[in-house]
Design a protein around this motif. Structure first.
Motif, PDB file in Angstrom:
ATOM      1  N   UNK A   1      47.761  39.326  45.876  1.00  0.00           N
ATOM      2  CA  UNK A   1      46.638  38.766  45.192  1.00  0.00           C
ATOM      3  C   UNK A   1      45.824  37.343  46.503  1.00  0.00           C
ATOM      4  N   UNK A   2      45.972  37.943  47.435  1.00  0.00           N
ATOM      5  CA  UNK A   2      45.438  37.593  49.134  1.00  0.00           C
ATOM      6  C   UNK A   2      44.302  39.043  48.974  1.00  0.00           C
ATOM      7  N   UNK A   3      44.624  39.827  49.393  1.00  0.00           N
ATOM      8  CA  UNK A   3      44.340  40.673  49.323  1.00  0.00           C
ATOM      9  C   UNK A   3      43.195  41.395  48.682  1.00  0.00           C
ATOM     10  N   UNK A   4      43.268  40.986  46.670  1.00  0.00           N
ATOM     11  CA  UNK A   4      42.594  41.371  45.959  1.00  0.00           C
ATOM     12  C   UNK A   4      41.014  39.864  46.186  1.00  0.00           C
ATOM     13  N   UNK A   5      41.516  38.388  46.469  1.00  0.00           N
ATOM     14  CA  UNK A   5      40.381  37.454  47.151  1.00  0.00           C
ATOM     15  C   UNK A   5      39.777  37.932  48.101  1.00  0.00           C
ATOM     16  N   UNK A   6      40.399  38.647  49.389  1.00  0.00           N
ATOM     17  CA  UNK A   6      39.929  39.129  50.550  1.00  0.00           C
ATOM     18  C   UNK A   6      38.589  40.547  50.011  1.00  0.00           C
ATOM     19  N   UNK A   7      39.753  40.841  48.890  1.00  0.00           N
ATOM     20  CA  UNK A   7      38.340  42.514  48.746  1.00  0.00           C
ATOM     21  C   UNK A   7      37.059  41.294  48.300  1.00  0.00           C
ATOM     22  N   UNK A   8      37.117  40.768  47.190  1.00  0.00           N
ATOM     23  CA  UNK A   8      35.638  40.139  46.736  1.00  0.00           C
ATOM     24  C   UNK A   8      35.186  39.292  47.196  1.00  0.00           C
ATOM     25  N   UNK A   9      35.328  38.763  47.917  1.00  0.00           N
ATOM     26  CA  UNK A   9      34.225  37.811  49.303  1.00  0.00           C
ATOM     27  C   UNK A   9      34.249  38.321  50.246  1.00  0.00           C
ATOM     28  N   UNK A  10      34.741  40.100  50.783  1.00  0.00           N
ATOM     29  CA  UNK A  10      33.543  40.390  51.655  1.00  0.00           C
ATOM     30  C   UNK A  10      32.603  41.217  50.531  1.00  0.00           C
ATOM     31  N   UNK A  11      33.223  41.478  49.099  1.00  0.00           N
ATOM     32  CA  UNK A  11      31.950  42.143  48.123  1.00  0.00           C
ATOM     33  C   UNK A  11      31.150  40.965  48.074  1.00  0.00           C
ATOM     34  N   UNK A  12      31.174  40.225  47.476  1.00  0.00           N
ATOM     35  CA  UNK A  12      30.618  38.933  46.932  1.00  0.00           C
ATOM     36  C   UNK A  12      29.418  38.206  47.531  1.00  0.00           C
ATOM     37  N   UNK A  13      30.621  38.102  49.162  1.00  0.00           N
ATOM     38  CA  UNK A  13      29.581  37.213  50.504  1.00  0.00           C
ATOM     39  C   UNK A  13      29.205  37.827  51.476  1.00  0.00           C
ATOM     40  N   UNK A  14      29.956  39.156  51.802  1.00  0.00           N
ATOM     41  CA  UNK A  14      28.997  40.144  52.746  1.00  0.00           C
ATOM     42  C   UNK A  14      28.406  40.635  52.931  1.00  0.00           C
TER      43      UNK A  14
ATOM     44  N   UNK B   1      34.727  46.967  47.231  1.00  0.00           N
ATOM     45  CA  UNK B   1      35.566  46.543  45.931  1.00  0.00           C
ATOM     46  C   UNK B   1      36.335  47.288  45.458  1.00  0.00           C
ATOM     47  N   UNK B   2      36.109  49.027  45.738  1.00  0.00           N
ATOM     48  CA  UNK B   2      36.691  49.810  45.448  1.00  0.00           C
ATOM     49  C   UNK B   2      38.636  49.758  45.374  1.00  0.00           C
ATOM     50  N   UNK B   3      38.837  49.080  46.793  1.00  0.00           N
ATOM     51  CA  UNK B   3      39.894  48.488  47.521  1.00  0.00           C
ATOM     52  C   UNK B   3      40.980  47.422  45.996  1.00  0.00           C
ATOM     53  N   UNK B   4      40.308  47.094  45.247  1.00  0.00           N
ATOM     54  CA  UNK B   4      40.692  46.098  44.358  1.00  0.00           C
ATOM     55  C   UNK B   4      41.084  47.328  42.953  1.00  0.00           C
ATOM     56  N   UNK B   5      41.571  48.241  43.043  1.00  0.00           N
ATOM     57  CA  UNK B   5      41.893  49.156  41.991  1.00  0.00           C
ATOM     58  C   UNK B   5      43.012  49.215  42.192  1.00  0.00           C
ATOM     59  N   UNK B   6      42.952  48.831  43.799  1.00  0.00           N
ATOM     60  CA  UNK B   6      44.822  49.236  43.826  1.00  0.00           C
ATOM     61  C   UNK B   6      45.293  47.910  43.938  1.00  0.00           C
ATOM     62  N   UNK B   7      44.307  46.631  44.361  1.00  0.00           N
ATOM     63  CA  UNK B   7      44.749  45.720  44.664  1.00  0.00           C
ATOM     64  C   UNK B   7      45.430  44.384  43.633  1.00  0.00           C
ATOM     65  N   UNK B   8      44.724  44.395  42.461  1.00  0.00           N
ATOM     66  CA  UNK B   8      44.398  43.493  41.240  1.00  0.00           C
ATOM     67  C   UNK B   8      45.444  44.460  40.079  1.00  0.00           C
ATOM     68  N   UNK B   9      45.417  45.854  40.059  1.00  0.00           N
ATOM     69  CA  UNK B   9      46.343  46.278  39.072  1.00  0.00           C
ATOM     70  C   UNK B   9      48.434  46.815  39.685  1.00  0.00           C
ATOM     71  N   UNK B  10      48.100  46.553  40.973  1.00  0.00           N
ATOM     72  CA  UNK B  10      49.536  46.030  41.786  1.00  0.00           C
ATOM     73  C   UNK B  10      49.906  44.845  41.589  1.00  0.00           C
ATOM     74  N   UNK B  11      48.915  43.400  42.103  1.00  0.00           N
ATOM     75  CA  UNK B  11      49.809  42.331  41.570  1.00  0.00           C
ATOM     76  C   UNK B  11      49.924  42.065  40.092  1.00  0.00           C
ATOM     77  N   UNK B  12      49.490  42.643  38.840  1.00  0.00           N
ATOM     78  CA  UNK B  12      49.799  42.670  37.811  1.00  0.00           C
ATOM     79  C   UNK B  12      50.821  43.489  37.377  1.00  0.00           C
TER      80      UNK B  12
END
Length: 429
Positions: free
Chosen positions: A170-183, A189-200
């Motif tokens: 979950x923390x990795x998914x949060x970091x990805x979205x921060x880097x995507x939308x804030x930075x 953003x493509x890393x969240x194909x892994x982090x989001x679904x693997x968290x579920x």
């Protein structure tokens, strides 16, 4: 002759968690019905998205976008399967048998049809759209293959850290979205194909070990989180992809979709007791067993069936009303019934490729198996992106960081499957 659903149901051990099987069937059924409903074909034969025609309906995706439930169920099943078959190559072979075989048959049939249609010049109109659309749901199979491949190391992390392993994803998914939308970091953003679904998926491990003890808290946190992110952040309302949208919650997955997954997992866990009582009924359990035996085949061919219904209506001159009009809604039950009947015909034709076969418990090369599943998942994901249109023109699509054609994607998937299924020599045992 194979064992009937009635015999399998009667032979089910008392220790089996039948509610998980119910969730697997129910989630895929909702996905199929959702795809049928969202495909809004108008009088001109153009395919639109019902959620774009009626934006107010996007809110219902907060209940009916149930792919997280399927991946949660997958985590539960993969944990039990790996513990009973810990050798990596044997584990992959057993999990992939009923997944890749029907998928490659589907790809082979549609690939041959695509070539025939293009050579005969009949690949325009609704047919051309079908060639692009029928492979899109394969993304789900590609992601699922990644979950299978990563089950052993992530299960070890779960056994060591429990909820901490889930929190790390979950923390990795949060970091990805921060880097995507804030930075505004490109491609992150493509890393969240892994982090989001693997968290579920990791939640399924927790469920397997009885560690989800407060599902109401999980559901509430997920619902509050998703609501806040959509209301205050850059996230869209729809939990499925929308045509032309600047940001999608699905592709790539976002933190909002992860919160949605938490809400759904908590909700189905809250329904566990009544669901368990329901599936304990003999008739219901037989239906669940029968549906599980054809679920992948039905999923693969359901869009073919719906497009076939629309094609027949256009070919016969049957009037297609404007999407979301009163007449369009009145036709929905008839279109669903026709699509279900055609799906049943396709399932009858292709279900034998999903039938379980004896699997070897021998070892095999773990590196080759890992290479095989990597090629298979990349090939399946590539094919979901390219579609089957424009085969002779070398149509390409971007897969992560490189361009891929449909034939190259099929070749990767086929080689990967063969590597996983590779016979083991006596010397390697």
């Amino acid at each position: 002759m194979g064992i009937s659903a009635r015999e399998l149901a009667a032979a089910t051990p008392a220790s089996r968690d039948r509610y998980i099987d119910l969730l697997r069937v129910a989630s895929l059924a909702v996905v199929v019905l959702g795809h049928w409903l969202m495909a809004a074909v108008g009088p001109d034969g153009q395919i639109g998205n019902l959620l774009a025609v009626v934006p107010e309906l996007q809110l219902v995706t907060w209940v009916f976008q149930v792919m997280p439930v399927f991946f949660f169920v997958g985590g539960f099943s993969h944990a039990l399967a790996h513990r009973s078959r810990p050798a990596y190559a044997a584990f992959l072979r057993a999990r992939l048998q009923r997944l890749l075989r029907p998928t490659m048959v589907f790809v082979g049939v549609w690939g041959a049809a695509a070539l025939v249609l293009q050579l005969s010049g009949a690949d325009g109109g609704l047919t051309g759209v079908a060639l692009r659309l029928v492979t899109q749901p394969l993304w789900f199979i590609g992601i699922y293959l990644a979950m299978v491949a990563l089950t052993p190391p992530l299960l070890r992390l779960h056994e060591r850290y429990g909820w901490g392993a889930f929190a790390g994803l979950v923390g990795a998914a949060v970091l990805v979205d921060v880097l995507r939308f804030a930075a505004d970091v490109p491609f992150v953003e493509f890393l969240n194909f892994a982090f989001v679904w693997l968290a579920v998926h990791q939640l399924g491990f927790l469920r397997a070990d009885g560690m989800i003890r407060r599902p109401a808290l999980l559901a509430g946190a997920g619902l509050v989180g998703a609501t806040a992110l959509v209301a205050l952040g850059p996230y869209p309302l729809s939990m499925v992809g929308m045509p032309g949208e600047k940001v999608s919650n699905m592709a790539p997955p976002t933190l909002a979709l992860l919160c949605h997954g938490l809400w759904l997992v908590g909700a189905v866990e809250l329904l566990r007791s009544p669901g368990t009582r329901l599936v304990a009924r003999a008739g219901v359990w037989r239906a669940v067993v029968a549906a599980n035996g054809i679920a992948m085949t039905a999923f693969l061919w359901h869009l073919t069936a719906m497009l076939g219904v629309y094609g027949a209506m256009l070919g016969l001159g049957t009037g297609l009303p404007a999407p979301a009009s009163g007449a369009w809604w009145a036709q929905v039950p008839l279109r669903f019934a026709a699509a279900a009947a055609l799906t049943a015909v396709l399932v009858a034709a292709f279900r034998r490729f999903e039938a379980p076969a004896p699997t070897r418990r021998d070892g095999g090369s773990a590196p080759l198996a890992a290479l095989g599943i990597t090629l298979a998942l990349l090939g399946i994901l590539g094919l979901s992106a390219t579609g089957l249109g424009g085969l002779l023109e070398g149509h390409t699509a971007t897969l992560i960081a490189f361009e891929v054609t449909a034939p190259a994607a099929v070749a990767m998937a086929l080689v990967g499957w063969l590597l996983v299924e590779r016979p083991t020599s006596r010397r390697s045992r």
